[in-house]
Design a protein around this motif. Structure first.
Motif, PDB file in Angstrom:
ATOM      1  N   ALA A 223       0.812  -1.216   0.000  1.00  0.00           N
ATOM      2  CA  ALA A 223       0.000   0.000   0.000  1.00  0.00           C
ATOM      3  C   ALA A 223       0.844   1.263   0.000  1.00  0.00           C
ATOM      4  O   ALA A 223       0.338   2.361  -0.246  1.00  0.00           O
ATOM      5  N   VAL A 224       2.133   1.133   0.269  1.00  0.00           N
ATOM      6  CA  VAL A 224       3.039   2.286   0.330  1.00  0.00           C
ATOM      7  C   VAL A 224       3.829   2.315  -0.974  1.00  0.00           C
ATOM      8  O   VAL A 224       4.863   1.666  -1.115  1.00  0.00           O
ATOM      9  N   ALA A 225       3.314   3.065  -1.947  1.00  0.00           N
ATOM     10  CA  ALA A 225       3.912   3.055  -3.280  1.00  0.00           C
ATOM     11  C   ALA A 225       4.628   4.340  -3.636  1.00  0.00           C
ATOM     12  O   ALA A 225       5.460   4.355  -4.549  1.00  0.00           O
ATOM     13  N   GLN A 226       4.314   5.431  -2.940  1.00  0.00           N
ATOM     14  CA  GLN A 226       4.880   6.729  -3.269  1.00  0.00           C
ATOM     15  C   GLN A 226       5.415   7.409  -2.021  1.00  0.00           C
ATOM     16  O   GLN A 226       4.930   7.177  -0.911  1.00  0.00           O
ATOM     17  N   PRO A 227       6.420   8.270  -2.151  1.00  0.00           N
ATOM     18  CA  PRO A 227       6.907   9.020  -0.998  1.00  0.00           C
ATOM     19  C   PRO A 227       5.841   9.990  -0.487  1.00  0.00           C
ATOM     20  O   PRO A 227       4.993  10.456  -1.241  1.00  0.00           O
ATOM     21  N   GLY A 228       5.912  10.292   0.793  1.00  0.00           N
ATOM     22  CA  GLY A 228       4.980  11.237   1.376  1.00  0.00           C
ATOM     23  C   GLY A 228       4.634  10.850   2.796  1.00  0.00           C
ATOM     24  O   GLY A 228       5.252   9.965   3.389  1.00  0.00           O
ATOM     25  N   ASP A 229       3.642  11.522   3.358  1.00  0.00           N
ATOM     26  CA  ASP A 229       3.197  11.268   4.720  1.00  0.00           C
ATOM     27  C   ASP A 229       1.973  10.363   4.712  1.00  0.00           C
ATOM     28  O   ASP A 229       0.915  10.724   4.187  1.00  0.00           O
ATOM     29  N   TYR A 230       2.106   9.187   5.303  1.00  0.00           N
ATOM     30  CA  TYR A 230       1.000   8.257   5.484  1.00  0.00           C
ATOM     31  C   TYR A 230       0.524   8.384   6.930  1.00  0.00           C
ATOM     32  O   TYR A 230       1.326   8.288   7.865  1.00  0.00           O
ATOM     33  N   THR A 231      -0.771   8.613   7.114  1.00  0.00           N
ATOM     34  CA  THR A 231      -1.298   8.848   8.453  1.00  0.00           C
ATOM     35  C   THR A 231      -2.315   7.784   8.836  1.00  0.00           C
ATOM     36  O   THR A 231      -3.017   7.224   7.989  1.00  0.00           O
ATOM     37  N   ALA A 232      -2.370   7.503  10.111  1.00  0.00           N
ATOM     38  CA  ALA A 232      -3.333   6.555  10.670  1.00  0.00           C
ATOM     39  C   ALA A 232      -3.510   6.915  12.141  1.00  0.00           C
ATOM     40  O   ALA A 232      -2.995   7.943  12.615  1.00  0.00           O
ATOM     41  N   ALA A 233      -4.232   6.086  12.862  1.00  0.00           N
ATOM     42  CA  ALA A 233      -4.428   6.319  14.292  1.00  0.00           C
ATOM     43  C   ALA A 233      -4.626   4.984  14.992  1.00  0.00           C
ATOM     44  O   ALA A 233      -5.065   4.006  14.381  1.00  0.00           O
ATOM     45  N   VAL A 234      -4.295   4.961  16.254  1.00  0.00           N
ATOM     46  CA  VAL A 234      -4.549   3.806  17.107  1.00  0.00           C
ATOM     47  C   VAL A 234      -5.651   4.200  18.082  1.00  0.00           C
ATOM     48  O   VAL A 234      -5.461   5.102  18.917  1.00  0.00           O
ATOM     49  N   SER A 235      -6.816   3.562  17.958  1.00  0.00           N
ATOM     50  CA  SER A 235      -7.906   3.860  18.881  1.00  0.00           C
ATOM     51  C   SER A 235      -7.633   3.204  20.229  1.00  0.00           C
ATOM     52  O   SER A 235      -7.058   2.115  20.304  1.00  0.00           O
ATOM     53  N   VAL A 236      -8.031   3.886  21.302  1.00  0.00           N
ATOM     54  CA  VAL A 236      -7.801   3.390  22.655  1.00  0.00           C
ATOM     55  C   VAL A 236      -9.139   3.345  23.377  1.00  0.00           C
ATOM     56  O   VAL A 236      -9.675   4.367  23.804  1.00  0.00           O
ATOM     57  N   GLY A 237      -9.700   2.149  23.482  1.00  0.00           N
ATOM     58  CA  GLY A 237     -10.949   1.968  24.215  1.00  0.00           C
ATOM     59  C   GLY A 237     -10.682   1.352  25.577  1.00  0.00           C
ATOM     60  O   GLY A 237      -9.744   0.564  25.734  1.00  0.00           O
ATOM     61  N   THR A 238     -11.484   1.699  26.564  1.00  0.00           N
ATOM     62  CA  THR A 238     -11.312   1.153  27.912  1.00  0.00           C
ATOM     63  C   THR A 238     -12.669   0.832  28.509  1.00  0.00           C
ATOM     64  O   THR A 238     -13.715   1.222  27.979  1.00  0.00           O
ATOM     65  N   ASP A 239     -12.658   0.124  29.643  1.00  0.00           N
ATOM     66  CA  ASP A 239     -13.892  -0.143  30.384  1.00  0.00           C
ATOM     67  C   ASP A 239     -14.055   0.833  31.540  1.00  0.00           C
ATOM     68  O   ASP A 239     -14.756   0.548  32.513  1.00  0.00           O
ATOM     69  N   THR A 240     -13.401   1.991  31.440  1.00  0.00           N
ATOM     70  CA  THR A 240     -13.494   3.010  32.473  1.00  0.00           C
ATOM     71  C   THR A 240     -14.463   4.100  32.032  1.00  0.00           C
ATOM     72  O   THR A 240     -14.856   4.147  30.858  1.00  0.00           O
ATOM     73  N   PRO A 241     -14.851   5.026  32.917  1.00  0.00           N
ATOM     74  CA  PRO A 241     -15.752   6.118  32.521  1.00  0.00           C
ATOM     75  C   PRO A 241     -15.068   7.198  31.693  1.00  0.00           C
ATOM     76  O   PRO A 241     -15.716   8.156  31.280  1.00  0.00           O
ATOM     77  N   TYR A 242     -13.760   7.060  31.443  1.00  0.00           N
ATOM     78  CA  TYR A 242     -13.003   8.127  30.806  1.00  0.00           C
ATOM     79  C   TYR A 242     -12.658   7.749  29.358  1.00  0.00           C
ATOM     80  O   TYR A 242     -12.262   6.623  29.082  1.00  0.00           O
ATOM     81  N   SER A 243     -12.790   8.715  28.468  1.00  0.00           N
ATOM     82  CA  SER A 243     -12.462   8.470  27.064  1.00  0.00           C
ATOM     83  C   SER A 243     -11.015   8.880  26.788  1.00  0.00           C
ATOM     84  O   SER A 243     -10.468   9.774  27.434  1.00  0.00           O
ATOM     85  N   ILE A 244     -10.410   8.218  25.814  1.00  0.00           N
ATOM     86  CA  ILE A 244      -9.025   8.474  25.420  1.00  0.00           C
ATOM     87  C   ILE A 244      -9.008   8.822  23.941  1.00  0.00           C
ATOM     88  O   ILE A 244      -9.557   8.081  23.111  1.00  0.00           O
ATOM     89  N   ALA A 245      -8.370   9.928  23.603  1.00  0.00           N
ATOM     90  CA  ALA A 245      -8.236  10.292  22.196  1.00  0.00           C
ATOM     91  C   ALA A 245      -7.306   9.307  21.497  1.00  0.00           C
ATOM     92  O   ALA A 245      -6.367   8.785  22.108  1.00  0.00           O
ATOM     93  N   PRO A 246      -7.549   9.008  20.211  1.00  0.00           N
ATOM     94  CA  PRO A 246      -6.672   8.090  19.484  1.00  0.00           C
ATOM     95  C   PRO A 246      -5.228   8.605  19.426  1.00  0.00           C
ATOM     96  O   PRO A 246      -4.978   9.808  19.511  1.00  0.00           O
ATOM     97  N   ILE A 247      -4.293   7.677  19.280  1.00  0.00           N
ATOM     98  CA  ILE A 247      -2.884   8.018  19.105  1.00  0.00           C
ATOM     99  C   ILE A 247      -2.636   8.258  17.622  1.00  0.00           C
ATOM    100  O   ILE A 247      -2.825   7.365  16.791  1.00  0.00           O
TER     101      ILE A 247
END
Length: 532
Positions: free
Chosen positions: A409-433
């Motif tokens: 999937a990485v065929a050309q130079p440049g910035d490839y972006t993604a995120a890691v979602s962080v879910g928990t069983d706590t009352p607090y939400s975490i923004a993706p990495i």
């Protein structure tokens, strides 16, 4: 503290790699700073690639017309708009649906698009239509039991299509829950809904289907109904902050985002729902008061396109994307048609719709390509050393995030972006990495770029979008298309030089040029094609 709470040592990571180099790994420390154990669930979310341009779409349209959020029944007596000619811009037309449609329930599953129910201009239907993008064709599946219009709450859960609400033949919302199984082309039923609505915001989050607000004989409700497919039961969540219908909703990183809609009046307001806390909170207002829009959650954004605007006085083709990370809206390419009450789904697909309450619906459909990642997905160039773990109070664990420039999937130079979602069983939400892989070209590569323009034969020269640019070297050939500004660009090995570059577009005289790429340099080749 009486609950676990997760903290991250970094909120984003960035790695620079060569396209012909080795994978690279970044580490993020995950710590439970709370007073109880916390379970962490990690997922991958797709982003984008910086070399891709963002077309502006069709010209802005704001069509003054008569509209209504209420049920459309009987025969529409107006005139349907003419079908758009194929567009070379951002929104790409697809094959027309088998019939004119509005208020249809649309969703994607297994690479296919499903459109159920709706109003045809002469009456409500119970048909299921299935679009296969690979062949560009529609087929018809088994019909449901009940006719419905008014965009029933709907979505796929575990490979099955669920639908509830929408107006039945008698004009009241249908409480029957119907379930379609594509594998057997059959319908069944689930638990009857205690309350049902038409024109509700519709969201699938995990194993649950949410129906948010909507209409009965009047539009504007605060009720949020929740169906749990795992237990075949209904419950009621916290009321929406204001009476609403025909709003745009989607699930992103474990939360539900809604914006726009109409209650006593149209609104630009938006809200986010946290299912752990069962609470709604305000988000940034939509730039425009839109209702009856096409909408979807894709690529970590809430997408809203077209619909009724200007205090219910006009139908617009404008669109916007909401980014939960920075609480901002940015413009989407304008759609090819200004319609409202169309069906829509991840893709970003729009099927049918109407230009007014007195006009017949349209059968046209279109897709805004690139917005096809819903929720967690497999980002092929990104990998994690773990996806689920439990931390005792005060404990930490190191998460390793690896990026691989050798992935196909990485065929050309440049910035490839993604995120890691962080879910928990706590009352607090975490923004993706946030994850960025900056891929640099190999030392022997260079770049060819340019602009293709069109000469109409009368002295007017304009950028030509959708032109084919065939770039042939001694060992490899490539085919790219120009964007809406007539621009193209490609990195390639300089050892392919000299290059033969063929420029073509239907209705124009083709041209052939030669070019030489040098290591680490950019060569520009501009051409003007004459109309036949």
């Amino acid at each position: 503290m009486t609950a676990g709470q997760i903290a991250l040592s970094k909120q984003s990571v960035r790695k620079t790699v060569s396209l012909d180099g080795a994978p690279a790994t970044a580490a993020v420390t995950v710590t439970n700073t709370g007073g109880r154990p916390a379970t962490v669930r990690l997922g991958e979310q797709s982003g984008g690639f910086s070399m891709q341009s963002t077309p502006s779409g069709a010209p802005k349209q704001l069509v003054k017309t008569d509209v209504s959020p209420l049920r459309h029944n009987g025969a529409a007596t107006g005139t349907a708009p003419q079908d758009d000619a194929p567009s070379a811009d951002a929104w790409t037309p697809i094959a027309n649906a088998p019939t004119t449609l509005q208020d249809n329930a649309v969703s994607v599953n297994g690479g296919k698009l499903y459109s159920a129910y709706g109003f045809t201009g002469s009456g409500d239907i119970k048909n299921m239509y299935i679009y296969d993008p690979a062949g560009g064709t529609w087929t018809q599946g088994a019909s449901a039991s009940d006719n419905r219009s008014g965009d029933p709450a709907h979505g796929f859960i575990g490979g099955k299509f669920y639908a509830v609400g929408g107006w039945a033949d008698n004009g009241t919302p249908d409480t029957k829950l119907e379930i379609y199984d594509p594998s057997s082309d059959t319908w069944s039923t689930g638990a009857t809904a205690p309350k049902a609505f038409a024109g509700a915001g519709s969201v699938v989050l995990g194993s649950k289907l949410y129906s948010i607000g909507g209409c009965t004989s009047e539009c504007g409700q605060r009720t949020v109904m929740v169906y749990d497919s795992a237990s075949d039961t209904w419950s009621q969540a916290a009321d929406y902050p204001e009476a609403i219908s025909w709003e745009s909703c989607g699930a992103i990183a474990g939360k539900i985002y809604c914006a726009g809609g109409i209650g006593s009046a149209s609104t630009r307001h938006g809200y986010v729902y946290d299912p752990n806390a069962d609470t709604w909170s305000p988000i940034a207002d939509l730039p425009l008061d839109l209702w009856g829009s096409a909408y979807a959650a894709a690529n970590g954004r809430l997408l809203v396109s077209s619909g009724v605007a200007d205090n219910s006085s006009a139908v617009s083709n404008q669109g916007f994307a909401y980014d939960p990370d920075d609480n901002t809206w940015t413009p989407l390419p304008n759609a090819n048609e200004a319609v409202y009450r169309s069906g829509s789904a991840l893709g970003f697909y729009r099927i049918g719709g109407s230009v007014s309450s007195s006009s017949p619906p349209v059968a046209t459909g279109s897709v805004l390509a690139g917005y096809d990642q819903g929720g967690d997905t497999d980002v092929t160039w990104l990998s994690l050393n773990r996806t689920t773990f439990t931390l005792a109070p005060g404990a930490s664990r190191k998460l390793k995030i690896t990026v691989d420039p050798t992935d196909p999937a990485v065929a050309q130079p440049g910035d490839y972006t993604a995120a890691v979602s962080v879910g928990t069983d706590t009352p607090y939400s975490i923004a993706p990495i946030g994850v960025t892989m900056h891929a640099t070209p190999p030392s022997t590569w260079g770049k060819i770029t340019g602009t293709v323009s069109a000469d109409d034969g009368h002295g007017t020269v304009t950028p030509l979008s959708g032109a084919s640019v065939e770039i042939d070297g001694w060992s490899a050939g490539y085919l790219v298309k120009t964007d809406s500004n007539g621009h193209f660009a490609l990195w390639m090995d300089s050892r392919n030089s000299p290059l033969t570059v063929i420029f073509a577009r239907d209705g124009y005289h083709p041209q052939v040029k030669t070019a030489t790429i040098k290591e680490g340099k950019t060569v520009t080749v501009d051409v003007t094609l004459l109309r036949l």
